[in-house]
Scaffold this motif. Structure first.
Motif, mmCIF file in Angstrom:
data_model
loop_
_atom_site.group_PDB
_atom_site.id
_atom_site.type_symbol
_atom_site.label_atom_id
_atom_site.label_comp_id
_atom_site.label_asym_id
_atom_site.label_seq_id
_atom_site.Cartn_x
_atom_site.Cartn_y
_atom_site.Cartn_z
ATOM 1 N N LYS A 152 -44.085 -62.946 -5.136
ATOM 2 C CA LYS A 152 -45.196 -62.910 -4.184
ATOM 3 C C LYS A 152 -45.777 -64.281 -4.005
ATOM 4 C CE LYS A 152 -46.496 -58.305 -5.710
ATOM 5 N NZ LYS A 152 -47.602 -57.481 -6.288
ATOM 6 N N ASP A 153 -46.025 -65.159 -4.939
ATOM 7 C CA ASP A 153 -46.930 -66.369 -4.975
ATOM 8 C C ASP A 153 -45.972 -67.457 -5.335
ATOM 9 O OD1 ASP A 153 -49.117 -65.173 -3.694
ATOM 10 O OD2 ASP A 153 -49.692 -64.825 -5.660
ATOM 11 N N SER A 154 -44.624 -66.967 -5.635
ATOM 12 C CA SER A 154 -43.601 -68.297 -6.197
ATOM 13 C C SER A 154 -42.481 -68.147 -5.116
ATOM 14 C CB SER A 154 -43.544 -67.899 -7.512
ATOM 15 O OG SER A 154 -42.741 -66.543 -7.835
ATOM 16 N N GLU A 199 -40.052 -62.177 -0.585
ATOM 17 C CA GLU A 199 -41.400 -61.282 -0.829
ATOM 18 C C GLU A 199 -40.624 -59.929 -1.235
ATOM 19 O OE1 GLU A 199 -45.476 -59.089 1.229
ATOM 20 O OE2 GLU A 199 -44.342 -61.013 2.009
ATOM 21 N N SER A 224 -39.056 -66.321 3.670
ATOM 22 C CA SER A 224 -40.305 -66.015 3.108
ATOM 23 C C SER A 224 -40.569 -64.476 3.080
ATOM 24 C CB SER A 224 -41.646 -66.467 3.319
ATOM 25 O OG SER A 224 -41.852 -66.121 4.758
#
Length: 225
Positions: free
Chosen positions: A25-27, A20, A16
């Motif tokens: 970010k959120d995917s 990042e 992760s």
């Protein structure tokens, strides 16, 4: 004075963090990108020799002038860092790097002209350097624990009002030439590029804070992502 060589496994980098650093970010990256990352890791992991170095020294902190004087060297660290270093009883100067081997691998990828791999490696190198610096902090904490000391956050030239040109003064204080194999260019760029250097305050009454971007105006800092 402490110097240590690490392995990639020792850094314990979760996938992760890599995603990042690459801008996810959120995917999640798609399967093809994840496969590229894993293939790259398989190639580079056996080559990696990340390293860190630190030493402790006395210094005179002047919060009004925003300077730290070590021997005859005056570091203009800026008001933000000077405030954070208050109550320090000594100072740890450090370097941490992804290593010369990683830099050579990046050059190899550039010759292969695969821009996807080059981008992944660039993101990975930043994470490796920062995680190596995290390991340095852990070792520093263990080193000073016997004195009952704690430590502040780490601060580097180029951040929080400390001009990057101060790298020259910073490196002049190290008791060894080219700590961790790092050299400076005339423009104060570290080689290998994926390297970190700076200062940490230590003492009985200092504390480490959660990083808050309100302290700093550097828009490209990885901690703002």
């Amino acid at each position: 004075m402490v110097e240590q060589e690490l392995t990639y496994q020792k850094l314990q980098i979760p996938s992760s963090d890599i995603y990042e650093a690459m801008g996810y970010k959120d995917s999640m990256p798609d399967g093809m990108v994840i496969e590229e990352i894993n293939t790259l890791l398989d190639r580079i992991t056996p080559l990696l020799r990340p390293r860190f170095f630190f030493f402790l020294t006395d210094g005179l902190l002047d919060t009004e002038k925003a300077t730290l004087t070590v021997k005859d060297t005056v570091l203009s660290i800026g008001k933000t860092i000077a405030r954070q270093l208050r109550d320090s009883e000594a100072f740890a100067f450090f370097t941490a790097t992804a290593g010369v081997e990683f830099e050579e691998f990046q050059h190899l990828l550039q010759q292969e002209d695969d821009m996807v791999k080059v981008y992944i490696a660039d993101s990975l190198g930043s994470i490796i350097a920062e995680k190596t610096a995290d390991c340095m902090e852990e070792e520093l904490a263990a080193f000073i624990e016997k004195r009952g000391w704690k430590h502040t956050n780490r601060y580097s030239p180029g951040y929080c009002g400390w001009h990057v040109s101060e790298q020259q003064k910073l490196f002049s204080l190290f008791p060894v030439a080219s700590p961790c194999g790092i050299q400076l260019t005339d423009s104060s760029l570290m080689i290998p590029i994926k390297s970190v250097s700076g200062i940490i305050g230590v003492g009985s009454h200092v504390r480490k804070l959660e990083y808050t971007c309100g302290l700093c105006t550097y828009e490209n800092c990885f901690r703002r992502r």
